[in-house]
Design a protein around this motif. Sequence first.
Motif, mmCIF file in Angstrom:
data_model
loop_
_atom_site.group_PDB
_atom_site.id
_atom_site.type_symbol
_atom_site.label_atom_id
_atom_site.label_comp_id
_atom_site.label_asym_id
_atom_site.label_seq_id
_atom_site.Cartn_x
_atom_site.Cartn_y
_atom_site.Cartn_z
ATOM 1 N N ARG A 259 48.382 -18.647 -31.996
ATOM 2 C CA ARG A 259 48.048 -17.629 -33.175
ATOM 3 C C ARG A 259 46.490 -18.219 -33.480
ATOM 4 O O ARG A 259 46.157 -19.371 -33.515
ATOM 5 C CB ARG A 259 48.990 -17.889 -34.308
ATOM 6 N N LYS A 260 45.644 -17.221 -33.965
ATOM 7 C CA LYS A 260 44.489 -17.604 -34.278
ATOM 8 C C LYS A 260 44.192 -18.447 -35.534
ATOM 9 O O LYS A 260 43.362 -19.221 -35.647
ATOM 10 C CB LYS A 260 43.615 -15.996 -34.567
ATOM 11 N N GLU A 261 45.253 -18.658 -36.261
ATOM 12 C CA GLU A 261 45.299 -19.405 -37.315
ATOM 13 C C GLU A 261 45.134 -20.909 -37.263
ATOM 14 O O GLU A 261 44.571 -21.560 -37.873
ATOM 15 C CB GLU A 261 46.631 -18.893 -38.307
ATOM 16 N N SER A 265 37.949 -20.699 -36.968
ATOM 17 C CA SER A 265 36.660 -19.495 -36.945
ATOM 18 C C SER A 265 36.460 -19.248 -35.605
ATOM 19 O O SER A 265 36.008 -20.127 -34.886
ATOM 20 C CB SER A 265 35.379 -20.138 -37.694
ATOM 21 N N ASP A 266 36.532 -17.921 -35.352
ATOM 22 C CA ASP A 266 35.964 -17.528 -33.843
ATOM 23 C C ASP A 266 34.670 -17.733 -33.716
ATOM 24 O O ASP A 266 34.044 -18.200 -32.617
ATOM 25 C CB ASP A 266 36.177 -16.187 -33.861
ATOM 26 N N GLU A 268 32.527 -20.196 -35.047
ATOM 27 C CA GLU A 268 32.445 -21.454 -34.854
ATOM 28 C C GLU A 268 32.795 -21.889 -33.462
ATOM 29 O O GLU A 268 31.981 -22.662 -32.638
ATOM 30 C CB GLU A 268 33.073 -22.408 -35.938
ATOM 31 N N ASN A 269 33.896 -21.543 -33.015
ATOM 32 C CA ASN A 269 34.560 -22.018 -31.694
ATOM 33 C C ASN A 269 33.566 -21.669 -30.565
ATOM 34 O O ASN A 269 33.585 -22.166 -29.696
ATOM 35 C CB ASN A 269 36.008 -21.335 -31.525
ATOM 36 N N ARG A 270 33.036 -20.343 -30.757
ATOM 37 C CA ARG A 270 32.288 -19.722 -29.710
ATOM 38 C C ARG A 270 30.989 -20.540 -29.494
ATOM 39 O O ARG A 270 30.480 -20.656 -28.211
ATOM 40 C CB ARG A 270 31.764 -18.321 -29.869
ATOM 41 N N ASN A 271 30.593 -21.229 -30.484
ATOM 42 C CA ASN A 271 29.441 -21.962 -30.519
ATOM 43 C C ASN A 271 29.724 -23.733 -29.906
ATOM 44 O O ASN A 271 28.765 -24.251 -30.082
ATOM 45 C CB ASN A 271 28.543 -22.256 -31.923
ATOM 46 N N LYS A 272 30.783 -23.890 -30.137
ATOM 47 C CA LYS A 272 31.336 -25.421 -29.662
ATOM 48 C C LYS A 272 31.046 -25.770 -28.599
ATOM 49 O O LYS A 272 31.032 -24.800 -27.590
ATOM 50 C CB LYS A 272 32.732 -25.534 -30.215
ATOM 51 N N TYR A 306 36.402 -20.742 -25.011
ATOM 52 C CA TYR A 306 37.100 -20.237 -25.810
ATOM 53 C C TYR A 306 37.216 -18.796 -25.620
ATOM 54 O O TYR A 306 36.048 -17.901 -25.295
ATOM 55 C CB TYR A 306 36.527 -20.661 -27.261
ATOM 56 N N ILE A 307 38.253 -18.250 -25.941
ATOM 57 C CA ILE A 307 38.267 -16.802 -25.727
ATOM 58 C C ILE A 307 39.206 -16.178 -26.944
ATOM 59 O O ILE A 307 40.046 -16.805 -27.302
ATOM 60 C CB ILE A 307 38.592 -15.881 -24.441
ATOM 61 N N GLN A 308 38.802 -14.654 -27.355
ATOM 62 C CA GLN A 308 39.789 -14.278 -28.258
ATOM 63 C C GLN A 308 40.548 -13.180 -27.371
ATOM 64 O O GLN A 308 39.875 -12.309 -26.482
ATOM 65 C CB GLN A 308 38.954 -13.334 -29.234
#
Length: 404
Positions: A259-261, A265-266, A268-272, A306-308
Motif C-alpha cells: 500500500r502507498k501509505e 511521497s510519490d 520524493e520517491n521518484r527523485n530518490k 520506483y513505480i506507482q
Amino acid sequence: MTVIIIGAGIGGLCLAQFLKKNGVNVQVFERDASPWDRKQGYRLHLDADGIDSIRESLSDNLFQLFELTSTHALPYTTILNTDLTLKRRIPIDEYSKTKHHIENGVAKHLNVNRATLREILLMGLEDICHYGAKFRHYESEGNTVTAYFEDGRFAKGDLLIGADGTSSVVRKQRAPEAQFMDSGARAIYGKFRLEDARRVLPQLCTADVFTAASDSRKLILGVGPVIFPVRPDLATQCLGIENVLHEQHDYVGCIVSGRKEFFGSDIENRNKTSDELQQMAIDLLHQWPGDAHLAPAAAEKGSFFYIQMNSSIPFALSSHPNVTLLGDAIHTMTPSLGRGANVALRDSILLGKEVINVVNGSKTLSESLRDYEAEMTEYGFGVVRYSAEMGTRLLGQNALPQFL
C-alpha cells in the motif's frame, strides 16, 4: 494499405513485425530519442498468449534467438513465509487464471529479459522505426488518418494504432471517456546478480517463474529469475545473425510492493537515488524475522527504481473508422497476475490478422476494427478485473468501481 503505429514498446513492435512479415506497409513512431532512453523494468513472464504471438510475428531465425535467450523456469508461483521458508507452491496457470491453456494443450511459460526481447523485436525494423517523434494529435478525414508530431513531422495512413502505453496520447483523443485509477499500490523494483541471489534466497527463488513472501501488512517481497540458456551477446553468433544483442548477466528480478501509505511521497520517491530506494526496501521489511529483511541489501547497486501502479477502469469503447488501441493504451493492469505483456502481445496478433483480412478483401476496415475491439476489450478488461481482484487480496490494492 499503410499502418501507423504510435509507440515502440513490446506490443507495437510485435504488431510491426507481424505486418512487415505479411507484406503490409507499416511505420512506427516512438517519442523516446532511442530504444534505451528509459528504464522500463527487468523480467517479464510470458505465457502461451505471449509466446505464440511472438512466434507468429518473427521470422524463424529471430524466434530461435528469442528461445535461446529465454528462461525455462518451473511453472509455479511459490509463496514463502516471511522467514523465507516454503508455504505453498501453486501451478502458475492456476494462479494466473490461464487454466484454459492447459485445457487447450498449449500451456507454456518463459521468463525473459524485457530489454533483450525488445532488441529482438526491433531487428529488421530499423528502416521503419522513427525516434524522437512525440505524438501530438491525429486528424481523420474519409479513408485517411494523419498523425502529427511535436517537431512538425506528420504521417498519413489508412489506420492509426495507439500502442503508446498507460499515458497514451492517442487514447486521450480516441477514447476521452476512458478512465484510469490509482490502484493505491506502490513498488520498488531492483535485481540480484544470480550468484548473490543464490547466497541469500531459497533455491526455489532461482527456479520457479515467480516466488513471493508477504506479511500481515500485505507488504510483499517478490522475485523471479532470468537465466539465459545462451548469453544474449553470443546468441546472435550461434545463429549467424549480424545484429548483436547487448551483453546481459543472469539475474533475479525483485520487487518490494504494498500500500502507498507505507512508501510515503510519490514525488520524493521518484527523485530518490537507487541506493536510497534500496535502503527503503530494506527498511520496509524490517519486521521480518532473522536475516530475511536484509535480502534486498544483497541486490545489485544502481538497479532500483520506483513505480506507482495504475489500472484502467473497464468501459465500453466507442467505434472509430480508422483509429484503434492496443496493450496498456487501452487496458492497463496491475502486475498481480503477471499477464500485462501477454495480453498486449495477444492484441498485436489479433489486430494484425484483422489488418490482413482488410488487405485481402475479406473484410472492410470498419468491420475488422469492430471485431478486433469487441474481442480485445472482452478478454483485456477481463484480465484487468482478475488482476485487480488478486491485487486487492495480495497488496490491499483499491478495488475497481463496483458498478463495473
